[in-house]
Design an enzyme around this catalytic site. Sequence first.
Site, PDB file in Angstrom:
ATOM      1  N   ASP A  82       1.016  -1.062  -0.054  1.00 38.18           N
ATOM      2  CA  ASP A  82       0.068  -0.068  -0.086  1.00 38.18           C
ATOM      3  C   ASP A  82       1.047   1.148  -0.068  1.00 38.18           C
ATOM      4  O   ASP A  82       1.409   1.468   0.840  1.00 38.18           O
ATOM      5  CB  ASP A  82      -0.883  -0.100   1.122  1.00 38.18           C
ATOM      6  CG  ASP A  82      -1.798   1.018   1.384  1.00 38.18           C
ATOM      7  OD1 ASP A  82      -1.410   2.214   0.670  1.00 38.18           O
ATOM      8  OD2 ASP A  82      -2.665   0.984   2.332  1.00 38.18           O
TER       9      ASP A  82
ATOM     10  N   TYR B 231       0.439  -0.353  14.886  1.00 39.37           N
ATOM     11  CA  TYR B 231      -0.409  -0.555  13.900  1.00 39.37           C
ATOM     12  C   TYR B 231      -0.120   0.516  12.628  1.00 39.37           C
ATOM     13  O   TYR B 231       0.142   1.770  12.872  1.00 39.37           O
ATOM     14  CB  TYR B 231      -1.852  -0.064  14.279  1.00 39.37           C
ATOM     15  CG  TYR B 231      -2.853  -0.414  13.307  1.00 39.37           C
ATOM     16  CD1 TYR B 231      -2.969  -1.485  12.893  1.00 39.37           C
ATOM     17  CD2 TYR B 231      -3.549   0.706  12.699  1.00 39.37           C
ATOM     18  CE1 TYR B 231      -3.929  -1.745  11.546  1.00 39.37           C
ATOM     19  CE2 TYR B 231      -4.174   0.750  11.578  1.00 39.37           C
ATOM     20  CZ  TYR B 231      -4.579  -0.601  10.888  1.00 39.37           C
ATOM     21  OH  TYR B 231      -5.518  -0.809   9.940  1.00 39.37           O
TER      22      TYR B 231
ATOM     23  N   LYS C 205      -3.091  -2.953   7.600  1.00 35.72           N
ATOM     24  CA  LYS C 205      -3.299  -4.425   7.477  1.00 35.72           C
ATOM     25  C   LYS C 205      -2.528  -4.966   6.404  1.00 35.72           C
ATOM     26  O   LYS C 205      -1.875  -4.421   5.649  1.00 35.72           O
ATOM     27  CB  LYS C 205      -4.730  -4.802   7.238  1.00 35.72           C
ATOM     28  CG  LYS C 205      -5.485  -5.073   8.613  1.00 35.72           C
ATOM     29  CD  LYS C 205      -4.931  -6.120   9.501  1.00 35.72           C
ATOM     30  CE  LYS C 205      -5.752  -6.318  10.735  1.00 35.72           C
ATOM     31  NZ  LYS C 205      -4.733  -6.417  11.937  1.00 35.72           N
TER      32      LYS C 205
ATOM     33  N   GLN D  99       2.656   4.134   3.083  1.00 40.12           N
ATOM     34  CA  GLN D  99       2.265   3.520   4.284  1.00 40.12           C
ATOM     35  C   GLN D  99       2.885   2.038   4.578  1.00 40.12           C
ATOM     36  O   GLN D  99       3.372   1.877   5.593  1.00 40.12           O
ATOM     37  CB  GLN D  99       0.802   3.132   4.056  1.00 40.12           C
ATOM     38  CG  GLN D  99       0.013   2.163   5.297  1.00 40.12           C
ATOM     39  CD  GLN D  99      -1.194   2.222   5.056  1.00 40.12           C
ATOM     40  OE1 GLN D  99      -2.369   2.960   4.968  1.00 40.12           O
ATOM     41  NE2 GLN D  99      -1.760   1.050   4.737  1.00 40.12           N
TER      42      GLN D  99
ATOM     43  N   ASP E 250      -6.602  -0.687  -1.827  1.00 37.67           N
ATOM     44  CA  ASP E 250      -5.706   0.442  -2.004  1.00 37.67           C
ATOM     45  C   ASP E 250      -4.315  -0.094  -1.875  1.00 37.67           C
ATOM     46  O   ASP E 250      -3.301   0.527  -1.639  1.00 37.67           O
ATOM     47  CB  ASP E 250      -5.535   1.262  -0.542  1.00 37.67           C
ATOM     48  CG  ASP E 250      -5.712   0.600   0.749  1.00 37.67           C
ATOM     49  OD1 ASP E 250      -5.498  -0.700   0.689  1.00 37.67           O
ATOM     50  OD2 ASP E 250      -5.732   1.223   1.651  1.00 37.67           O
TER      51      ASP E 250
ATOM     52  N   TYR F  24      -1.419  -3.063  19.117  1.00 33.81           N
ATOM     53  CA  TYR F  24      -0.704  -2.062  18.248  1.00 33.81           C
ATOM     54  C   TYR F  24      -1.492  -0.959  17.751  1.00 33.81           C
ATOM     55  O   TYR F  24      -1.147  -0.195  17.160  1.00 33.81           O
ATOM     56  CB  TYR F  24      -0.301  -3.002  16.867  1.00 33.81           C
ATOM     57  CG  TYR F  24       0.598  -3.987  17.288  1.00 33.81           C
ATOM     58  CD1 TYR F  24       1.989  -3.775  17.663  1.00 33.81           C
ATOM     59  CD2 TYR F  24       0.321  -5.451  17.195  1.00 33.81           C
ATOM     60  CE1 TYR F  24       2.926  -4.967  17.980  1.00 33.81           C
ATOM     61  CE2 TYR F  24       1.251  -6.348  17.236  1.00 33.81           C
ATOM     62  CZ  TYR F  24       2.507  -5.861  17.748  1.00 33.81           C
ATOM     63  OH  TYR F  24       3.426  -6.961  18.008  1.00 33.81           O
TER      64      TYR F  24
END
Length: 364
Positions: free
Chosen positions: A11, A228, A231, A94, A52, A347
Amino acid sequence: MEITLSVIKADVGGYVGHSSCHPDVLQKAKESLERAKGKGLLIDYHVMACGDDLQLIMTHQKGEDNEEIHKLAWDTFVDCTNIAKRLKLHGAGQDLLADAFSGNVRAMGPGVAEMYFTERESETIVIFMADKTASGAWNLPLYKIFADPFNTIGLVIAPNMHSGFTFEVHDVTGKKKIMFNAPEEIYDMLVFIGSPHRYAVKAVYHKESGEIAASSSTQHLALIAGRYVGKDDPVCIVRAQGKFPAVGEILEPFASPNIVKGWMRGSHHGPLMSVSFCQARATRFDGPPRVIAAGFQLANGKFVGPNDLFDDPAFDLARQQANEIANFLRRLGPFEPHRLPLDEMEYTTMPEIAKKLAPRFKDM
Ligand code: 13P
Ligand code: 13P
Ligand code: MG
Ligand code: MG
């Protein structure tokens, strides 16, 4: 002909929010891989998106974990991130968790599924790509495809599949791996792969010949980053036909939705919805989680395809059921089991809030 098929994804910025990929980003990736093909590094490539997540699907003759191929993927993601930054896309870069490339993208954020094989007379491949879910999401479908005779009738009636498959299972937190033979050891194996957060099916092999049948990405972004960051949005390559399951047996588990981790802020359980390429846009509550299936025939390493395999009314009911499950779970709002259990929220902001409130918790 010996081929390595590498699917490397990241991503690099969402358009809009976390819903999909911008066309300029895809264009940049195509230019980069076209150059590499011109130089002879790649035999062929296909660039696409799932939500994404930018997917680089490549064939070459350099083998798995090859530094040149991984660097090509990394440099492509960096170039695409620059486009994403210029367009101020959401979360530009990201998944690029390292400052600079260091030999192999596996521990640097991108997801990687690769396999090395001798191209068959007819080489049928299905590549699954998911958005808004975690690695481990392939455990249930891979089990059904390669070990469940109620899903795959070939296990019963095709003599070249009857002896079964071997599963390579990774303990992604303990950093260990184990091989299980199916069908003999399915009860042992299910103890572990039934917990996909910790145990992920990395690969599957045809038991008799030892040939690779499936390979998945098992990178856990949060474990790499320690916080975090989005995903994993994993990918999985499956070989079809001949001594492997038929395309229809490979797609069959996706005719009813599995429940996976991911969705909004990576912190919820939700149904994994099987969708066509153009429907892979996670919008409702940043989801629900999506999976697409790209079918290819390989011709001397060149991609013939993709065929958009879930673009079929036969999967309408699965989508309908996924929407019903999504509605049902959404009603729970911030409550488990819609929201992930506390120990899997480690996270997110949870530790900070717990720390802030610690003095207010009185012994009783
Ligand atoms: P065809 O007769 O269309 O090749 O199909 C054979 C098959 O095995 C389908 O799973
Ligand atoms: P991605 O992992 O697809 O970027 O989604 C992150 C997120 O937080 C969605 O709400
Ligand atoms: Mg994103
Ligand atoms: Mg994503």
